[in-house]
Structures are given as structure tokens and as C-alpha cells.
Enzyme design. Structure first.
Site, mmCIF file in Angstrom:
data_model
loop_
_atom_site.group_PDB
_atom_site.id
_atom_site.type_symbol
_atom_site.label_atom_id
_atom_site.label_comp_id
_atom_site.label_asym_id
_atom_site.label_seq_id
_atom_site.Cartn_x
_atom_site.Cartn_y
_atom_site.Cartn_z
ATOM 1 N N HIS A 203 -35.995 -7.737 53.027
ATOM 2 C CA HIS A 203 -36.937 -6.651 53.780
ATOM 3 C C HIS A 203 -36.319 -5.363 53.496
ATOM 4 O O HIS A 203 -37.019 -4.251 53.482
ATOM 5 C CB HIS A 203 -36.543 -6.887 55.341
ATOM 6 C CG HIS A 203 -37.622 -8.160 55.780
ATOM 7 N ND1 HIS A 203 -38.581 -8.453 55.204
ATOM 8 C CD2 HIS A 203 -37.220 -8.913 56.791
ATOM 9 C CE1 HIS A 203 -39.146 -9.464 55.682
ATOM 10 N NE2 HIS A 203 -38.493 -9.920 56.933
ATOM 11 N N CYS B 213 -30.877 -14.014 52.409
ATOM 12 C CA CYS B 213 -31.834 -14.381 53.362
ATOM 13 C C CYS B 213 -33.061 -13.200 53.112
ATOM 14 O O CYS B 213 -32.541 -12.169 52.555
ATOM 15 C CB CYS B 213 -30.895 -13.860 54.777
ATOM 16 S SG CYS B 213 -32.027 -13.916 56.012
ATOM 17 N N HIS C 38 -25.282 -10.969 54.486
ATOM 18 C CA HIS C 38 -24.891 -11.210 56.019
ATOM 19 C C HIS C 38 -24.482 -12.681 56.375
ATOM 20 O O HIS C 38 -24.255 -12.933 57.631
ATOM 21 C CB HIS C 38 -25.661 -10.416 56.860
ATOM 22 C CG HIS C 38 -27.166 -10.995 56.994
ATOM 23 N ND1 HIS C 38 -28.180 -10.638 55.852
ATOM 24 C CD2 HIS C 38 -27.719 -11.941 57.634
ATOM 25 C CE1 HIS C 38 -28.955 -11.303 56.077
ATOM 26 N NE2 HIS C 38 -28.880 -12.144 57.116
ATOM 27 N N SER D 40 -34.132 -11.175 55.203
ATOM 28 C CA SER D 40 -33.611 -9.860 55.897
ATOM 29 C C SER D 40 -33.121 -9.017 54.758
ATOM 30 O O SER D 40 -33.154 -7.833 54.819
ATOM 31 C CB SER D 40 -32.735 -10.157 57.086
ATOM 32 O OG SER D 40 -33.166 -10.993 58.075
ATOM 33 N N CYS E 239 -26.225 -17.357 59.188
ATOM 34 C CA CYS E 239 -27.539 -16.547 59.731
ATOM 35 C C CYS E 239 -28.669 -17.606 59.716
ATOM 36 O O CYS E 239 -28.846 -18.020 60.642
ATOM 37 C CB CYS E 239 -27.948 -15.625 58.681
ATOM 38 S SG CYS E 239 -29.665 -14.723 59.228
HETATM 39 N N1 LIG Z 1 -34.157 -13.084 64.286
HETATM 40 C C1 LIG Z 1 -33.028 -13.474 63.411
HETATM 41 O O1 LIG Z 1 -31.920 -13.139 63.826
HETATM 42 C C2 LIG Z 1 -33.242 -13.382 62.100
HETATM 43 C C3 LIG Z 1 -32.236 -14.139 60.951
HETATM 44 C C4 LIG Z 1 -32.509 -14.130 59.836
HETATM 45 C C5 LIG Z 1 -33.838 -13.892 59.314
HETATM 46 N N2 LIG Z 1 -34.913 -13.570 60.046
HETATM 47 C C6 LIG Z 1 -36.033 -13.219 59.575
HETATM 48 O O2 LIG Z 1 -36.858 -14.447 59.605
HETATM 49 C C7 LIG Z 1 -38.051 -14.337 58.480
HETATM 50 C C8 LIG Z 1 -37.664 -15.578 57.993
HETATM 51 O O3 LIG Z 1 -36.739 -15.656 57.080
HETATM 52 P P1 LIG Z 1 -36.585 -16.545 55.546
HETATM 53 O O4 LIG Z 1 -35.182 -16.248 54.954
HETATM 54 O O5 LIG Z 1 -36.917 -17.765 55.977
HETATM 55 O O6 LIG Z 1 -37.735 -15.931 54.607
HETATM 56 P P2 LIG Z 1 -38.591 -16.521 53.827
HETATM 57 O O7 LIG Z 1 -39.229 -15.618 52.820
HETATM 58 O O8 LIG Z 1 -37.908 -17.639 52.845
HETATM 59 O O9 LIG Z 1 -39.807 -17.552 54.369
HETATM 60 C C9 LIG Z 1 -40.836 -16.874 54.913
HETATM 61 C C10 LIG Z 1 -42.094 -17.695 54.726
HETATM 62 O O10 LIG Z 1 -43.351 -17.451 55.098
HETATM 63 C C11 LIG Z 1 -44.445 -17.495 54.745
HETATM 64 N N3 LIG Z 1 -45.461 -16.531 54.770
HETATM 65 C C12 LIG Z 1 -45.428 -15.214 54.146
HETATM 66 N N4 LIG Z 1 -46.541 -14.735 54.522
HETATM 67 C C13 LIG Z 1 -47.276 -15.648 55.389
HETATM 68 C C14 LIG Z 1 -48.544 -15.705 56.248
HETATM 69 N N5 LIG Z 1 -49.309 -14.426 56.364
HETATM 70 N N6 LIG Z 1 -48.788 -16.692 57.029
HETATM 71 C C15 LIG Z 1 -48.059 -17.721 56.694
HETATM 72 N N7 LIG Z 1 -46.928 -17.832 56.139
HETATM 73 C C16 LIG Z 1 -46.585 -17.027 55.310
HETATM 74 C C17 LIG Z 1 -43.679 -17.545 52.856
HETATM 75 O O11 LIG Z 1 -44.532 -18.495 51.927
HETATM 76 C C18 LIG Z 1 -42.287 -18.035 53.269
HETATM 77 O O12 LIG Z 1 -42.474 -19.507 52.880
HETATM 78 C C19 LIG Z 1 -37.733 -13.068 57.890
HETATM 79 O O13 LIG Z 1 -38.596 -12.239 58.624
HETATM 80 C C20 LIG Z 1 -36.233 -12.765 58.328
HETATM 81 O O14 LIG Z 1 -36.122 -11.441 57.934
HETATM 82 C C21 LIG Z 1 -34.669 -13.230 61.630
HETATM 83 ZN ZN LIG Z 2 -30.399 -13.581 57.620
#
Ligand SMILES: NC(=O)c1ccc[n+]([C@@H]2O[C@H](COP(=O)([O-])OP(=O)(O)OC[C@H]3O[C@@H](n4cnc5c(N)ncnc54)[C@H](O)[C@@H]3O)[C@@H](O)[C@H]2O)c1
Ligand SMILES: [Zn+2]
Ligand SMILES: [Zn+2]
Length: 486
Positions: free
Chosen positions: A162, A157, A178, A159, A285
Site C-alpha cells: 500500500h 504484507c 514489519h 500493507s 503481522c
Molecule cells: N488491520 C491490520 O492490522 C492489518 C494488518 C495487516 C494487513 N492489513 C491489511 O489487510 C489487507 C489484506 O492484506 P493481505 O496481505 O492479506 O493482502 P493480499 O493482497 O494478499 O489479499 C487481498 C485479497 O483481496 C482480493 N481482492 C482485491 N480486490 C478485491 C475485490 N474488489 N473484491 C474481492 N476481493 C478482492 C485479492 O485478490 C487478494 O486475494 C490489506 O489491506 C492490508 O494492508 C491490515
Molecule cells: Zn502487515
């Protein structure tokens, strides 16, 4: 017969009525949109009973399960509650099928390891911005109210990344991961909610059943969580991992980039024994987070217009949630146009790349919606500038914007207060608003009942040793979800 073939064969035998019935009464489709069952106040009943419910084996009252863990009704089409008889026959069918375990599942022999330190492979993150190091680690036996799990599959993921990029501050060294599924190897004293051999999903948002969030029907972020200011320790202030004589921290109540992990009993839940670990690990997740953000947090309605910023594994799951809720327009926003085809396959009606425009993306979205803005917007990237853009893209009065992306630690946001003054709602969503222990087994049942498709989110499956390759694919924008198998 191999597990996957067995599942396919079993599924082909099942009539549509069984598929509906098998997921139980919690998500039966009714009128257009979701049938929102009235949330009963979880405060009813005392905390002692809750403790029994979330850590003990006592069968949960069906009504309470519906109130606490309603997985929503995802279809916009009509439908009818299944008769009790249907549900019983579904159970009978399930009981008559003996689960066939994969070789790694059969290998779990808790008799030989119970109570002992296990030496196994883990991906240790010694410091940020460096590759993971595959090491031999020692995993101590579970203490009272803890559970040791043999991990079978774990997703990568953003996260986790990050942390590796330094955006999310945690104590190092640490074992990340996770989003996983596994088998209970052994349990500590007093654990009754799971037993050795159970198939489980670790929960990065625990559900203690006693805290203010757990007893309220309005929240899901158990106050015993280790998000926010990550301590990386078990409740007693120690960790169960050591490597080369050093204590290795644990990550957000889980740590799954390891063959074995130890979690608190409030951070693990038993699931269907035949569920395929290499798929349903995403319910731990990414999938649940995105899907629930649309259904539980935003409560998207039939006919709504939505914008999803970020089309990774979580953003695509938001798209799936918006579609299931009956949104008529779902606009995907991403700077990587390679994500657009899959987004459209999963329900996006159009996709736009902010880099194709000279004006701000919120102005583009306003124009695309006749100057109104979208009803619901979702930030699923983890950047403060896109959080503000998503807020500004929704209707100035009744629009709702949901923050799903994890912001960099200690980041601050400055925005024009008028954006909120006119009536917009700005919300955050962790784990899609699901109460984890109540909802995860139901989401697994929904997957087994073919209510949603996780396969489309999994672009790569790699052996655990190739974890660094999996992270490179994510960073290069080439993967949606990579699942590591052990
Ligand atoms: N809230 C929660 O409980 C929770 C749980 C899991 C993940 N997350 C978070 O959710 C987010 C997404 O996770 P993911 O695994 O899908 O990530 P990911 O990296 O697979 O997807 C992110 C997408 O955003 C795009 N992107 C990057 N910069 C951009 C911009 N400036 N404008 C438009 N698009 C842009 C990327 O090209 C990518 O397709 C992360 O920040 C992750 O940490 C939160
Ligand atoms: Zn996650
Ligand atoms: Zn709690």
C-alpha cells in the site's frame, strides 16, 4: 542437526498431552466455542508497575498474563485443563533440548558490533511506485531504551505494498517491512526486557504498558504506535538509518527489510529460541491480525455464519480463526478464483467471485443465507466499497462487520445510515486485537504446539535480494505470503 529437522524430531517425541501442556494455561480448550476468561481490568496496579512489566525483565504475574494476553481457546471440541504437573514436565523437556541455531543465527556476534555503527544491506524505498533499491545503509547503535535486531526472516504484507502503490502515505525515503523475526544484536542503556542473543519478534503495535489502551483490558492499540499519520521516526524525532548521507525513515515502529534494525524496547518481544524464524515471522503481522480479528474482535461463536472478503494471507488467517471458533459456514469472497482452493483447505465452506454475478455481492450473500445475512463479515482487502458491501452483508440487526483491510490514507466513506440504525455493529481491528507483548510469545508457543498451521500461508521463500520479485508475485495475485530470508 538442522533446525527444522530438530523441531520435527522433537515434535515426534511429544505426546498429545505435552503438545497441549506446552502452550501453558492460557488456551486450554473447554466447552464448545472459546472459554472466554473474564477480562480483569488492567487498570489495577499502578502505571509504574506496568512500566516494569513491559520494559523490564520482572516475571509477569501469571494471572495478569492470562487476563492481558489470553490467546483465546480456539477449539470447538471439548477438553480439560492440563495439570500443573504436565506443564512442569513440558518445561523440563523443553529445557533439556538445547536449541540448535541456524548458521545466520550463530553469526550474531554482538561483542564485535555493540556500540558501533553497522554497515549492512537494506531495501530502501526512495519513492513510491518504484522498485526497492538494495543499498548499503548505516545502522546507528541503539540509544537508551532501544534494541538493535539482526533480522533473520521477514514476510511481505500488502500493507508494505500500500505504501509502494501510494495508497498509504508515509515520509520517504523509508525502509519498509514489519512482519519479521530476528536476534537481538545489542541493547541501549536501561533495556532489561531482552538481551543480546534473544530470539525476538518486532511489534508494529507496541505495548508500552502505561497508556490508556495498554492499561485497559478493552484495547490493544498502544497510543505510542506510529500507524495512522506515520512519522517514520524514533521517539526522539530522529532515525537510526542513513544511506548515501541521507536520513532514511523507519516504518511503523519496526522496519524489517534490512539486515539490522533498531526498535524501541516497547516494540519488541522475546520468543521461544527454537521457533523457526522463516515461519513464525508471520506472527508479527499477517497471521495474528486475521486470526485475532475473528477470535478477539468479532468473537465468532460456534455455529456462526461468516463471510471473509479478501483471501490473501490475512484473509486466510481470518478463515482459520473462524474455523477455530467453530463457525459452521465460512464464505470466502475474492475476485481471484485461484485463492479458492487454499481457502477451502483452511476452512472456507464455499467461495464466491463477485465478478460471476450481475447483482451486488451483498445481495448474493443475503440470498445465500436465506435473506438473513451472515453473522460476521470481514473486509480484508483495504477498499472502501468492499467495506460497505461487507457491512451490508451481515444480519441487519445483530450482524457484526469487521474492517481489517487498511483503507487508503484520508479516504472517506459514504453509506446508507440505515445499515447501522437497524442494529449492525461496525468495528475495526488492528493486529487482531492482540496486546502485542503479552500475546506474541504465546502465539509462537501455540505454533510450536501445532495449534495452527502457518506453512499453508507461505507460498514462496526467497533470498532477501529478491524482494522486488516477491512484491511482483503479490501484485500478480500469485503468492499468499512470500518470506524473505537473509
Ligand atoms: N488491520 C491490520 O492490522 C492489518 C494488518 C495487516 C494487513 N492489513 C491489511 O489487510 C489487507 C489484506 O492484506 P493481505 O496481505 O492479506 O493482502 P493480499 O493482497 O494478499 O489479499 C487481498 C485479497 O483481496 C482480493 N481482492 C482485491 N480486490 C478485491 C475485490 N474488489 N473484491 C474481492 N476481493 C478482492 C485479492 O485478490 C487478494 O486475494 C490489506 O489491506 C492490508 O494492508 C491490515
Ligand atoms: Zn502487515
Ligand atoms: Zn501503550
Amino acid at each position: 542437526m538442522p533446525l527444522l529437522l530438530w523441531i520435527e524430531a522433537a515434535a515426534s517425541l511429544l505426546k498429545p498431552s505435552f503438545l497441549l501442556a506446552s502452550v501453558g494455561p492460557h488456551n486450554i480448550s473447554h466447552e464448545c466455542g472459546r472459554r472466554r476468561k473474564k477480562k480483569k481490568n488492567m487498570v489495577r496496579g499502578n502505571q509504574k508497575r506496568n512500566r516494569q512489566k513491559y520494559t523490564g525483565s520482572k516475571q509477569q504475574d501469571k494471572k495478569e498474563m492470562m487476563a492481558a494476553g489470553d490467546t483465546g481457546v480456539y477449539s470447538c471440541q471439548g477438553g480439560h485443563p492440563q495439570k500443573q504437573q504436565d506443564r512442569l514436565s513440558a518445561r523440563e523437556i523443553r529445557a533439556s533440548k538445547k536449541p540448535e541455531l541456524s548458521s545466520c543465527e550463530r553469526d550474531t556476534d554482538s561483542m564485535s558490533t555493540s556500540g558501533k555503527v553497522i554497515k549492512c544491506k537494506a531495501a530502501v524505498a526512495w519513492e513510491p511506485k518504484k522498485p526497492f533499491s538494495i543499498e548499503e545503509v548505516e545502522v546507528a547503535p541503539p540509544k537508551a531504551h532501544e534494541v538493535r535486531i539482526k533480522i533473520l526472516a521477514t514476510g511481505i504484507c500488502r500493507s508494505d505494498d500500500h505504501v509502494m502503490s501510494g495508497a498509504l502515505t508515509v515520509p520517504f525515503p523509508i525502509i519498509l517491512g514489519h512482519e519479521a523475526a530476528g536476534i537481538v544484536e545489542s541493547v541501549g542503556e536501561g533495556v532489561t526486557c531482552v538481551k543480546p542473543g534473544d530470539k525476538v519478534i518486532p511489534l508494529f503495535v507496541p505495548q508500552c504498558g502505561e497508556c490508556s489502551s495498554c492499561v485497559s483490558s478493552k484495547g490493544n492499540l498502544c497510543t505510542t504506535n506510529d500507524l495512522g499519520a506515520v512519522r517514520g521516526l524514533m521517539k526522539d524525532g530522529t532515525t537510526r538509518f542513513t544511506c548515501k548521507g541521507k536520513q532514511i525513515h523507519q516504518f511503523i515502529s519496526t522496519s524489517t527489510f534490512t539486515e539490522y534494525t533498531v526498535v524501541h524496547e516497547t516494540a519488541v518481544v522475546k520468543i521461544d529460541a527454537v521457533a523457526p524464524p522463516e515461519k513464525i515471522c508471520l506472527i508479527g503481522c499477517g497471521f495474528s491480525t486475521g486470526y485475532g480479528a475473528a477470535l478477539n474482535t468479532a468473537k465468532v461463536e460456534c455455529g456462526s455464519t461468516c463471510a471473509v472478503f479478501g483471501l490473501g494471507g490475512v484473509g486466510l488467517s481470518v478463515v482459520m480463526g473462524c474455523k477455530a471458533a467453530g463457525a459452521s459456514r465460512i464464505i470466502g469472497v475474492d475476485i481471484n478464483k485461484d485463492k479458492f482452493a487454499k481457502a477451502k483447505e483452511l476452512g472456507a465452506t464455499e467461495c464466491i467471485n463477485p465478478q460471476d454475478f450481475t447483482k451486488p455481492i451483498e445481495d448474493v450473500l443475503m440470498e445465500l443465507t436465506g435473506g438473513n445475512g451472515v453473522d460476521y463479515s470481514f473486509e480484508v482487502i483495504g477498499r472502501t466499497d468492499t467495506m460497505i458491501a461487507a457491512l451490508a452483508s451481515c444480519h441487519m440487526n445483530y450482524g457484526t462487520s469487521v474492517i481489517v483491510g487498511v483503507p487508503p490514507s484520508a479516504s472517506q466513506i459514504t453509506y446508507n445510515a440505515m445499515l447501522l440504525f437497524t442494529g449492525r455493529t461496525w468495528k475495526g481491528s488492528i493486529f487482531g486485537g492482540w496486546k502485542s507483548k503479552d500475546s506474541v510469545p504465546k502465539l509462537v508457543a501455540d505454533y510450536m504446539g501445532k495449534k495452527f498451521n502457518l506453512d499453508a500461508l507461505i507460498t514462496h521463500t526467497l533470498p532477501f535480494d529478491k524482494i522486488n520479485e516477491g512484491f511482483e508475485l503479490l501484485r500478480a495475485g500469485k503468492s499468499i505470503r512470500t518470506v524473505l530470508v537473509f
